[in-house]
Design a protein around this motif. Structure first.
Motif, PDB file in Angstrom:
ATOM      1  N   THR A   4      -5.150  -2.772   5.713  1.00 51.00           N
ATOM      2  CA  THR A   4      -3.662  -2.423   5.758  1.00 51.00           C
ATOM      3  C   THR A   4      -3.685  -2.585   3.840  1.00 51.00           C
ATOM      4  O   THR A   4      -3.178  -3.053   3.313  1.00 51.00           O
ATOM      5  CB  THR A   4      -3.256  -3.050   6.731  1.00 51.00           C
ATOM      6  OG1 THR A   4      -3.057  -4.625   5.837  1.00 51.00           O
ATOM      7  CG2 THR A   4      -3.810  -3.572   7.711  1.00 51.00           C
ATOM      8  N   ALA A   5      -2.221  -1.702   4.227  1.00 54.11           N
ATOM      9  CA  ALA A   5      -1.203  -2.006   3.441  1.00 54.11           C
ATOM     10  C   ALA A   5      -0.509  -2.965   3.536  1.00 54.11           C
ATOM     11  O   ALA A   5      -0.344  -3.248   1.901  1.00 54.11           O
ATOM     12  CB  ALA A   5      -0.328  -0.329   3.405  1.00 54.11           C
ATOM     13  N   THR A   6       0.021  -3.002   3.830  1.00 52.31           N
ATOM     14  CA  THR A   6       0.954  -4.179   4.078  1.00 52.31           C
ATOM     15  C   THR A   6       0.182  -5.389   5.607  1.00 52.31           C
ATOM     16  O   THR A   6      -0.083  -5.068   5.913  1.00 52.31           O
ATOM     17  CB  THR A   6       2.669  -4.225   4.461  1.00 52.31           C
ATOM     18  OG1 THR A   6       2.603  -3.124   5.828  1.00 52.31           O
ATOM     19  CG2 THR A   6       2.667  -3.191   3.164  1.00 52.31           C
TER      20      THR A   6
ATOM     21  N   ASN B  20     -10.413  -8.059   2.294  1.00 55.55           N
ATOM     22  CA  ASN B  20      -9.824  -6.807   2.470  1.00 55.55           C
ATOM     23  C   ASN B  20      -8.494  -6.924   1.469  1.00 55.55           C
ATOM     24  O   ASN B  20      -8.306  -5.816   1.486  1.00 55.55           O
ATOM     25  CB  ASN B  20      -9.917  -6.266   4.070  1.00 55.55           C
ATOM     26  CG  ASN B  20     -11.518  -6.301   3.903  1.00 55.55           C
ATOM     27  OD1 ASN B  20     -12.574  -5.375   3.293  1.00 55.55           O
ATOM     28  ND2 ASN B  20     -11.511  -6.672   5.441  1.00 55.55           N
ATOM     29  N   ASN B  21      -8.191  -7.743   1.728  1.00 53.09           N
ATOM     30  CA  ASN B  21      -6.238  -8.068   1.191  1.00 53.09           C
ATOM     31  C   ASN B  21      -6.273  -9.356   0.364  1.00 53.09           C
ATOM     32  O   ASN B  21      -7.113 -10.498   0.137  1.00 53.09           O
ATOM     33  CB  ASN B  21      -5.837  -7.933   2.821  1.00 53.09           C
ATOM     34  CG  ASN B  21      -5.522  -7.101   3.914  1.00 53.09           C
ATOM     35  OD1 ASN B  21      -5.303  -5.654   3.636  1.00 53.09           O
ATOM     36  ND2 ASN B  21      -6.499  -7.193   4.730  1.00 53.09           N
ATOM     37  N   PRO B  22      -5.164  -8.899  -0.051  1.00 53.42           N
ATOM     38  CA  PRO B  22      -4.941  -9.906  -0.967  1.00 53.42           C
ATOM     39  C   PRO B  22      -4.630 -11.459  -0.269  1.00 53.42           C
ATOM     40  O   PRO B  22      -4.842 -11.357   1.267  1.00 53.42           O
ATOM     41  CB  PRO B  22      -3.085 -10.188  -1.265  1.00 53.42           C
ATOM     42  CG  PRO B  22      -3.158  -8.316  -0.839  1.00 53.42           C
ATOM     43  CD  PRO B  22      -4.074  -8.030  -0.013  1.00 53.42           C
TER      44      PRO B  22
ATOM     45  N   GLY C  45      -7.998  -4.651  -3.433  1.00 54.04           N
ATOM     46  CA  GLY C  45      -6.790  -4.929  -3.902  1.00 54.04           C
ATOM     47  C   GLY C  45      -6.746  -6.413  -4.805  1.00 54.04           C
ATOM     48  O   GLY C  45      -7.382  -6.710  -5.385  1.00 54.04           O
ATOM     49  N   TYR C  46      -5.291  -6.922  -4.887  1.00 54.84           N
ATOM     50  CA  TYR C  46      -4.350  -7.915  -5.675  1.00 54.84           C
ATOM     51  C   TYR C  46      -5.356  -8.898  -4.795  1.00 54.84           C
ATOM     52  O   TYR C  46      -5.011  -9.545  -3.982  1.00 54.84           O
ATOM     53  CB  TYR C  46      -3.452  -8.135  -6.101  1.00 54.84           C
ATOM     54  CG  TYR C  46      -2.973  -6.926  -6.673  1.00 54.84           C
ATOM     55  CD1 TYR C  46      -3.347  -6.848  -8.171  1.00 54.84           C
ATOM     56  CD2 TYR C  46      -2.570  -6.171  -5.831  1.00 54.84           C
ATOM     57  CE1 TYR C  46      -2.285  -5.640  -8.661  1.00 54.84           C
ATOM     58  CE2 TYR C  46      -1.402  -5.065  -6.808  1.00 54.84           C
ATOM     59  CZ  TYR C  46      -2.527  -4.725  -8.315  1.00 54.84           C
ATOM     60  OH  TYR C  46      -1.436  -3.734  -8.627  1.00 54.84           O
ATOM     61  N   VAL C  47      -5.671 -10.379  -6.131  1.00 53.41           N
ATOM     62  CA  VAL C  47      -5.943 -11.618  -4.552  1.00 53.41           C
ATOM     63  C   VAL C  47      -4.566 -12.645  -4.508  1.00 53.41           C
ATOM     64  O   VAL C  47      -4.477 -12.872  -3.539  1.00 53.41           O
ATOM     65  CB  VAL C  47      -6.828 -12.802  -6.319  1.00 53.41           C
ATOM     66  CG1 VAL C  47      -6.009 -12.564  -7.483  1.00 53.41           C
ATOM     67  CG2 VAL C  47      -7.745 -13.367  -5.822  1.00 53.41           C
ATOM     68  N   ILE C  48      -3.456 -12.398  -5.700  1.00 52.54           N
ATOM     69  CA  ILE C  48      -2.445 -12.588  -5.551  1.00 52.54           C
ATOM     70  C   ILE C  48      -1.235 -11.376  -6.034  1.00 52.54           C
ATOM     71  O   ILE C  48      -1.004 -11.062  -6.231  1.00 52.54           O
ATOM     72  CB  ILE C  48      -1.991 -13.784  -5.904  1.00 52.54           C
ATOM     73  CG1 ILE C  48      -2.959 -15.031  -5.930  1.00 52.54           C
ATOM     74  CG2 ILE C  48      -0.413 -13.816  -6.264  1.00 52.54           C
ATOM     75  CD1 ILE C  48      -2.340 -15.759  -6.997  1.00 52.54           C
TER      76      ILE C  48
END
Length: 255
Positions: A163-165, A189-191, A216-219
């Motif tokens: 997701t975007a957020t 799939n997200n940070p 994406g970013y891990v952090i």
């Protein structure tokens, strides 16, 4: 005249021994019967299996919630905003698996401890729901002045769709928080960790692994100041994004 013959009276000892023989036999029979009866009762009695308690009591201000060892909790703990000063202890091998919803959501001034082998996870859908903090269904989320202690062998995993957020493994709203990780923090799939504070003072001490298998970013931190230390033995897989001033001390692997 008849001759009177005096009969000797039996001694008290002989009377006692003779009269006690039937009583002794009865007592032995009763004792034997009791032993047999007790044996039958014990053999027929089935002891109940140990029931593993989930997390209790429900999180409340000033109280400690304990998730019993090897137990399974399938409903979320905490209601997010307004729930302060809470202690949550997840004992060894306990699991919190809440599927589409957040696992732990608190406000401020709290302590969350995941002991060895404990797993806290969820798998929210996309698009992410609003969650308690309006930022999706994060696995663990909190606001200010909270300590999250992830001990060796413990895991925090978000298996949610991209997701975007939202849908991160750990979501920090405010400042003054400390994450101590000796286990695994993973965003599939997200940070793995998102910090959305507009103020300074969050600390991340990593001795374990912080991972993401997504692109994406891990952090991902928008905080003006974050102190991040990757200690010896710590592993970071993925990119790190800090929008403000930050301090990074690394003594281990960053991939």
């Amino acid at each position: 005249m008849r001759k009177m013959i005096a009969l000797a009276h039996p001694s008290p000892h002989s009377l006692s021994s003779k009269s006690n023989k039937p009583l002794l036999s009865q007592r032995k029979a009763i004792r034997k019967f009791n032993i047999i009866t007790a044996t039958i009762v014990l053999s027929l009695y089935t002891f109940p299996e140990k029931v593993l308690a989930a997390c209790a009591p429900d999180p409340a201000e000033g109280f400690t919630t304990t998730c019993g060892d090897s137990s399974l909790q399938t409903s979320p703990l905490g209601t997010g905003p307004g729930l302060n000063n809470v202690t949550i202890n997840v004992l060894p091998l306990a699991q919190i698996n809440t599927d589409l919803l957040h696992a732990i959501s608190l406000d401020s001034g709290s302590l969350i401890t995941l002991q060895g082998g404990a797993i806290v996870q969820n798998a929210p859908a996309a698009p992410a729901g609003p969650g308690r903090w309006g930022a999706g269904e994060n696995t663990i989320e909190f606001n200010n002045d909270t300590i999250l202690d992830i001990q060796e062998g413990a895991q925090v995993i978000n298996q949610g769709a991209a997701t975007a957020t939202g849908n991160s493994a750990i979501y920090i709203v405010g400042n003054g928080n400390t994450i101590i990780n000796h286990g695994i923090i993973q965003g599939t799939n997200n940070p793995a960790i998102v910090i959305r504070s507009s103020r300074s003072g969050n600390i991340i001490d990593n001795y374990g692994a912080i991972l993401t298998s997504g692109s994406g970013y891990v952090i991902n931190s928008s905080s003006p100041s974050t102190k991040f230390t990757n200690h010896s033995g710590g592993v970071i897989t993925g990119d790190i994004f800090f929008s403000g001033f930050f301090l990074i001390y690394t003594f281990a692997q960053v991939h």
